[in-house]
Write a protein that holds these residues in place. Structure first.
Motif, PDB file in Angstrom:
ATOM      1  N   GLN A 111       0.825  -1.196   0.000  1.00 52.64           N
ATOM      2  CA  GLN A 111       0.000   0.000   0.000  1.00 52.64           C
ATOM      3  C   GLN A 111       0.870   1.260   0.000  1.00 52.64           C
ATOM      4  O   GLN A 111       0.590   2.216  -0.707  1.00 52.64           O
ATOM      5  N   GLU A 113       3.926   1.324  -1.120  1.00 53.66           N
ATOM      6  CA  GLU A 113       4.630   1.345  -2.405  1.00 53.66           C
ATOM      7  C   GLU A 113       3.742   1.892  -3.503  1.00 53.66           C
ATOM      8  O   GLU A 113       4.167   2.699  -4.328  1.00 53.66           O
ATOM      9  N   ALA A 114       2.479   1.447  -3.510  1.00 54.70           N
ATOM     10  CA  ALA A 114       1.559   1.943  -4.538  1.00 54.70           C
ATOM     11  C   ALA A 114       1.388   3.453  -4.386  1.00 54.70           C
ATOM     12  O   ALA A 114       1.405   4.192  -5.366  1.00 54.70           O
ATOM     13  N   ALA A 115       1.258   3.912  -3.140  1.00 54.79           N
ATOM     14  CA  ALA A 115       1.065   5.342  -2.902  1.00 54.79           C
ATOM     15  C   ALA A 115       2.286   6.135  -3.363  1.00 54.79           C
ATOM     16  O   ALA A 115       2.158   7.185  -3.985  1.00 54.79           O
ATOM     17  N   ARG A 116       3.474   5.599  -3.079  1.00 54.21           N
ATOM     18  CA  ARG A 116       4.690   6.296  -3.512  1.00 54.21           C
ATOM     19  C   ARG A 116       4.823   6.280  -5.021  1.00 54.21           C
ATOM     20  O   ARG A 116       5.198   7.268  -5.645  1.00 54.21           O
ATOM     21  N   THR A 117       4.516   5.129  -5.614  1.00 53.76           N
ATOM     22  CA  THR A 117       4.617   5.009  -7.062  1.00 53.76           C
ATOM     23  C   THR A 117       3.666   5.978  -7.763  1.00 53.76           C
ATOM     24  O   THR A 117       3.976   6.503  -8.824  1.00 53.76           O
ATOM     25  N   LEU A 118       2.504   6.211  -7.157  1.00 58.03           N
ATOM     26  CA  LEU A 118       1.544   7.145  -7.741  1.00 58.03           C
ATOM     27  C   LEU A 118       1.932   8.592  -7.464  1.00 58.03           C
ATOM     28  O   LEU A 118       1.221   9.514  -7.834  1.00 58.03           O
ATOM     29  N   ASN A 119       3.078   8.755  -6.768  1.00 55.21           N
ATOM     30  CA  ASN A 119       3.618  10.084  -6.542  1.00 55.21           C
ATOM     31  C   ASN A 119       2.799  10.905  -5.546  1.00 55.21           C
ATOM     32  O   ASN A 119       2.872  12.128  -5.540  1.00 55.21           O
ATOM     33  N   LEU A 120       2.010  10.233  -4.728  1.00 52.32           N
ATOM     34  CA  LEU A 120       1.251  10.960  -3.706  1.00 52.32           C
ATOM     35  C   LEU A 120       2.226  11.549  -2.690  1.00 52.32           C
ATOM     36  O   LEU A 120       3.214  10.913  -2.336  1.00 52.32           O
ATOM     37  N   ASP A 128      -5.031   9.810   2.791  1.00 48.35           N
ATOM     38  CA  ASP A 128      -5.901   9.167   1.801  1.00 48.35           C
ATOM     39  C   ASP A 128      -5.759   7.646   1.780  1.00 48.35           C
ATOM     40  O   ASP A 128      -6.704   6.940   1.470  1.00 48.35           O
ATOM     41  N   VAL A 129      -4.552   7.172   2.052  1.00 50.36           N
ATOM     42  CA  VAL A 129      -4.304   5.743   1.816  1.00 50.36           C
ATOM     43  C   VAL A 129      -4.104   4.966   3.124  1.00 50.36           C
ATOM     44  O   VAL A 129      -4.850   4.033   3.417  1.00 50.36           O
TER      45      VAL A 129
ATOM     46  N   LEU B  69      11.836   2.855  -5.817  1.00 50.79           N
ATOM     47  CA  LEU B  69      11.208   2.263  -4.630  1.00 50.79           C
ATOM     48  C   LEU B  69      12.303   1.645  -3.777  1.00 50.79           C
ATOM     49  O   LEU B  69      12.212   1.609  -2.556  1.00 50.79           O
ATOM     50  N   ARG B  99       9.146   9.927 -10.864  1.00 52.86           N
ATOM     51  CA  ARG B  99       7.948   9.090 -10.707  1.00 52.86           C
ATOM     52  C   ARG B  99       6.785   9.640 -11.515  1.00 52.86           C
ATOM     53  O   ARG B  99       5.851   8.914 -11.842  1.00 52.86           O
ATOM     54  N   PHE B 106       1.948  -3.910  -9.915  1.00 58.31           N
ATOM     55  CA  PHE B 106       2.558  -4.876  -8.998  1.00 58.31           C
ATOM     56  C   PHE B 106       1.941  -6.270  -9.156  1.00 58.31           C
ATOM     57  O   PHE B 106       0.800  -6.411  -9.576  1.00 58.31           O
ATOM     58  N   PHE B 112      -6.187   0.212  -3.453  1.00 55.21           N
ATOM     59  CA  PHE B 112      -6.530   0.685  -2.121  1.00 55.21           C
ATOM     60  C   PHE B 112      -7.897   0.118  -1.740  1.00 55.21           C
ATOM     61  O   PHE B 112      -8.905   0.477  -2.332  1.00 55.21           O
ATOM     62  N   HIS B 114      -9.979   0.449   0.648  1.00 51.44           N
ATOM     63  CA  HIS B 114     -11.031   1.241   1.285  1.00 51.44           C
ATOM     64  C   HIS B 114     -11.640   2.249   0.320  1.00 51.44           C
ATOM     65  O   HIS B 114     -12.511   3.017   0.711  1.00 51.44           O
ATOM     66  N   ALA B 124      -5.016   9.900  -7.327  1.00 51.27           N
ATOM     67  CA  ALA B 124      -3.724  10.505  -7.652  1.00 51.27           C
ATOM     68  C   ALA B 124      -3.860  11.589  -8.718  1.00 51.27           C
ATOM     69  O   ALA B 124      -3.090  12.549  -8.733  1.00 51.27           O
ATOM     70  N   VAL B 128      -2.039  14.689  -7.522  1.00 54.36           N
ATOM     71  CA  VAL B 128      -0.766  14.905  -8.202  1.00 54.36           C
ATOM     72  C   VAL B 128      -0.919  15.808  -9.424  1.00 54.36           C
ATOM     73  O   VAL B 128      -0.135  16.727  -9.635  1.00 54.36           O
ATOM     74  N   ARG B 172      -5.213   2.630 -13.192  1.00 56.47           N
ATOM     75  CA  ARG B 172      -4.785   3.605 -12.193  1.00 56.47           C
ATOM     76  C   ARG B 172      -3.428   4.203 -12.563  1.00 56.47           C
ATOM     77  O   ARG B 172      -3.201   5.409 -12.438  1.00 56.47           O
ATOM     78  N   LEU B 176      -2.111   8.658 -14.793  1.00 57.11           N
ATOM     79  CA  LEU B 176      -1.128   9.719 -14.577  1.00 57.11           C
ATOM     80  C   LEU B 176      -0.278   9.958 -15.826  1.00 57.11           C
ATOM     81  O   LEU B 176       0.725  10.660 -15.774  1.00 57.11           O
TER      82      LEU B 176
END
Lengths: 213, 265
Positions: A111, A113-120, A128-129, B69, B99, B106, B112, B114, B124, B128, B172, B176
């Motif tokens: 979770q 990693e996905a957030a970082r990858t999406l540049n959040l 949010d996550v 990462l 990024r 993955f 996500f 929730h 995003a 972003v 997703r 971007l």
């Protein structure tokens, strides 16, 4: 009998208020302690670990006496209720910090990693996550703790907070009824716990599916 | 033309045009444990490259070093003009710039749980790209339609099959508008039929000109969709070349052994 019941009932709002205030203080302070505990630098991490250990190791009654009779008499005037809420709130904070920490550990690393990858950004990652999932994981433990706190708030009767146990004690002194007075008080605590337990179960079932572990 | 790792430097598709992705001497080490060693890789815009190789050969780590990462302990990654050099700590601005141009899918989807499917894709974009909610949702719906899942928009990921979740994860990442898409074993967690629907989406992406770097165990996919295949073992590239030839007749001993094992499976 009605008079006895009414007298004890007068303490219930204080029990609820004290529990709620302690939970509120504990949740906010606990989140801060948890953030320090998970910090990248050693100083906040150690400070947090020390604070958590201190708050958890000293018995609640000692804390309350220290705050009410110590700080409250000598440093700044504190009402019994404020002393009780601060004392129980700080103990709650230490426990909340540990509950939050466990909840963080339960979130699947993917979770982040996905957030970082999406540049959040960091704030968005958290709000949010990760945050919403942490709350979902932590809720059952928080509810369990809240029920414990509700009961343990009776300790505040020792510094004069006029909550349920305080009222029961005084009614029993006045009327020489022991058995029924404390039975009623016990029953009231059960009744107060039930909604928390029911709410927690409902939330847990509803939210369980929405966390990546 | 086949080439082994030592002599290979794939000629750019259009000479003179700078590579979209340039990986130079990238290494990753955990303590004394070397996971990646001196990997060089260059990709042109529109190229599809498959990375195959045994478990623990560093394939995933290479992908994760590209989008930082896992920060590489050595070497340099250049993507669309952004340079990240292991020799000096990367600034947040550099990481964000990098990024911004790379999407990742993955093995375990990492949707996500929730958030609804639509929110997963819109979030995003709003945070972003600063799109407003309406714009973001419109783009998300277009992408969901493209991966064939418009009807799932208001569902939660847990109500979707693995294949559907992976297609949502692709949408997703695409939202971007990345220049490069990294796929880390996107079908390994899926049963074969669900894997096919993910492959269909990826095939369409490749045909649409997306630059893709795909770690995979699916020989057929590597052979039919990618332009080039890289075989990795023990943290190094042991062989690379045009897909069809390399899959048919690998030159290196390690490559031969691995491909034979894949065929025998």
């Amino acid at each position: 009998m009605t008079e006895i019941l009414l007298s004890i009932l007068a303490g219930v709002p204080w029990t609820i208020a004290l529990t709620a205030a302690s939970l509120l203080i504990g949740t906010v302070a606990g989140a801060i302690l948890c953030a320090m505990r998970l910090s990248g630098s050693a100083l906040p991490r150690l400070a947090s670990a020390g604070i958590i250990l201190t708050f958890r190791s000293i018995p609640p009654i000692v804390w309350l006496f220290f705050i009410f009779f110590g700080i409250g008499t000598n440093l700044l005037p504190l009402s019994p209720f404020a002393s009780g809420a601060i004392g129980l709130g700080l103990i709650t904070a230490a426990n909340m910090a540990e509950i939050f920490r466990g909840a963080f550990a339960a979130i699947h690393p993917g979770q982040w990693e996905a957030a970082r990858t999406l540049n959040l950004g960091r704030v968005s990652q958290m709000l949010d996550v990760i945050g919403p999932q942490v709350v979902r994981v932590a809720l059952p433990s928080i509810a369990t703790y809240a029920i414990g706190l509700l009961k343990d708030s009776a300790v505040a009767s020792t510094i004069g907070v006029t909550e349920t146990a305080f009222q029961a004690y005084h009614v029993s002194q006045r009327t020489f009824h022991g058995l029924d007075v404390y039975a009623i008080a016990g029953l009231l605590y059960i009744l107060l716990s039930l909604p928390i337990a029911a709410l927690s179960r409902r939330l847990d079932l509803h939210l369980r599916a929405k966390v990546a572990r | 033309m086949l080439a082994t790792a030592k002599e290979s430097r794939i000629a750019p598709a259009t000479p003179g045009e700078p590579a979209l992705l340039q990986v130079e001497k990238v290494g990753k080490q955990y303590g004394a444990h070397v996971v990646l060693e001196g990997v060089d890789l260059s990709m042109q815009t529109g190229e599809v490259v498959a990375i195959i190789g045994p478990s623990g050969s560093g394939k995933s780590t290479l992908l994760r070093c590209i989008n930082q990462l896992e920060p590489p302990t050595r070497g340099r990654v250049t993507l669309a003009g952004t340079v990240i050099d292991a020799a000096r700590p990367a600034s947040n601005a550099d990481l964000t710039a990098l990024r911004r141009n790379v999407g990742m899918v993955f093995q375990s989807f990492n949707l996500f749980p929730h958030l609804t499917v639509l929110r997963n894709i819109s979030l995003a974009q709003e945070r972003v790209m600063k799109r407003d909610r309406k714009q973001a949702d419109e783009v998300s719906m277009q992408l969901l339609t493209r991966v064939g899942l418009a009807d799932k928009a208001s569902q939660y990921p847990s109500r979707c099959s693995g294949g559907q979740q992976q297609r949502i994860a692709i949408a997703r990442a695409l939202a971007l508008e990345p220049k490069l898409m990294l796929f880390d074993e996107p079908t390994s967690a899926l049963d074969p039929e669900l894997g096919l629907e993910v492959h269909a989406v990826m095939r369409e992406l490749a045909e649409g000109g997306m630059t893709m770097l795909v770690v995979t165990h699916e020989m057929h996919f590597a052979e039919s969709v990618s332009d080039r295949v890289i075989i990795m073992a023990d943290g190094k590239i042991v062989e690379e070349g045009p897909s069809r030839e390399l899959m048919k007749s690998p030159q290196s001993e390690r490559g031969k052994r691995f491909l034979q094992a894949l065929k025998d499976r």
